[in-house]
Design a protein around this motif. Structure first.
Motif, PDB file in Angstrom:
ATOM      1  N   THR A 119       0.980  -1.740  -0.330  1.00 17.70           N
ATOM      2  CA  THR A 119       0.050   0.306  -0.082  1.00 17.70           C
ATOM      3  C   THR A 119       1.029   1.063   0.239  1.00 17.70           C
ATOM      4  O   THR A 119       0.471   1.919  -1.073  1.00 17.70           O
ATOM      5  CB  THR A 119      -0.748   0.370   1.532  1.00 17.70           C
ATOM      6  N   ARG A 123       1.172   4.233  -2.888  1.00 18.55           N
ATOM      7  CA  ARG A 123       1.030   5.619  -2.301  1.00 18.55           C
ATOM      8  C   ARG A 123       2.207   6.143  -2.950  1.00 18.55           C
ATOM      9  O   ARG A 123       1.495   7.559  -3.797  1.00 18.55           O
ATOM     10  CB  ARG A 123       0.932   5.741  -1.234  1.00 18.55           C
ATOM     11  N   LYS A 135      -8.366   1.100   1.427  1.00 17.14           N
ATOM     12  CA  LYS A 135      -7.627  -0.356   0.108  1.00 17.14           C
ATOM     13  C   LYS A 135      -8.259  -0.466  -0.708  1.00 17.14           C
ATOM     14  O   LYS A 135      -7.626  -1.178  -1.572  1.00 17.14           O
ATOM     15  CB  LYS A 135      -7.738  -1.545   1.267  1.00 17.14           C
ATOM     16  N   ILE A 138      -6.073   0.916  -3.523  1.00 18.23           N
ATOM     17  CA  ILE A 138      -5.226   0.744  -4.297  1.00 18.23           C
ATOM     18  C   ILE A 138      -4.858  -0.014  -5.749  1.00 18.23           C
ATOM     19  O   ILE A 138      -3.602   1.193  -6.364  1.00 18.23           O
ATOM     20  CB  ILE A 138      -4.423  -0.174  -3.556  1.00 18.23           C
TER      21      ILE A 138
END
Length: 150
Positions: A119, A123, A135, A138
């Protein structure tokens, strides 16, 4: 009566002007097409290139939609796999507890750490994101990172 006839004549004149203009434009189009065929090789003809660009633009739109569908399906798969793995881990813990054995918690910690690292990596590679992604986003983040980088 003559006024009505005069108006009718004006309309006829206008129709004739448009008809001549249309004919002239068709002649120019035909002449340009012939010139382009003589001047340019087949794959460099500007008129054909424009047609190909339009087709490619349509293809890109279709591909984008298909990518989003694929990413959505992939995210569903990730979510289901995560749910199944955590569920199985919890069952193993219960079975071990009923057998009087202790369970090593490292595996779940490692698994959660991998998800968290993934994750964070996605990001950090995504530019211009203002809101915190959840979530489910993603894959969208990853997709936009790929699109922005190309």
């Amino acid at each position: 009566m003559s006024h009505h006839h005069h108006h009718h004549q004006a309309v006829d004149n206008l129709i004739n002007v448009f008809a001549r203009a249309s004919h002239d434009l068709n002649a120019i189009h035909f002449k340009l097409d012939k010139e382009f065929q003589q001047i340019y090789p087949e794959n460099a003809n500007p008129m054909k290139l424009i047609q190909r660009i339009k087709k490619l633009q349509e293809d890109v739109t279709v591909l984008k939609d298909q990518c989003l569908e694929l990413l959505s399906a992939k995210q569903d798969l990730i979510d289901k796999a995560q749910t199944t793995l955590v569920g199985n881990y919890n069952l193993i813990q219960k079975m071990n507890a009923s057998l009087g054995e202790s369970t090593n918690g490292d595996a779940l910690v490692d698994f959660n750490q991998i998800i968290d690292e993934w994750t964070m990596q996605v990001r950090s590679r995504t530019v211009g994101e203002t809101e915190e992604p959840d979530k489910e986003d993603i894959n969208k983040l990853l997709f936009s990172a790929i699109v922005h980088n190309n």
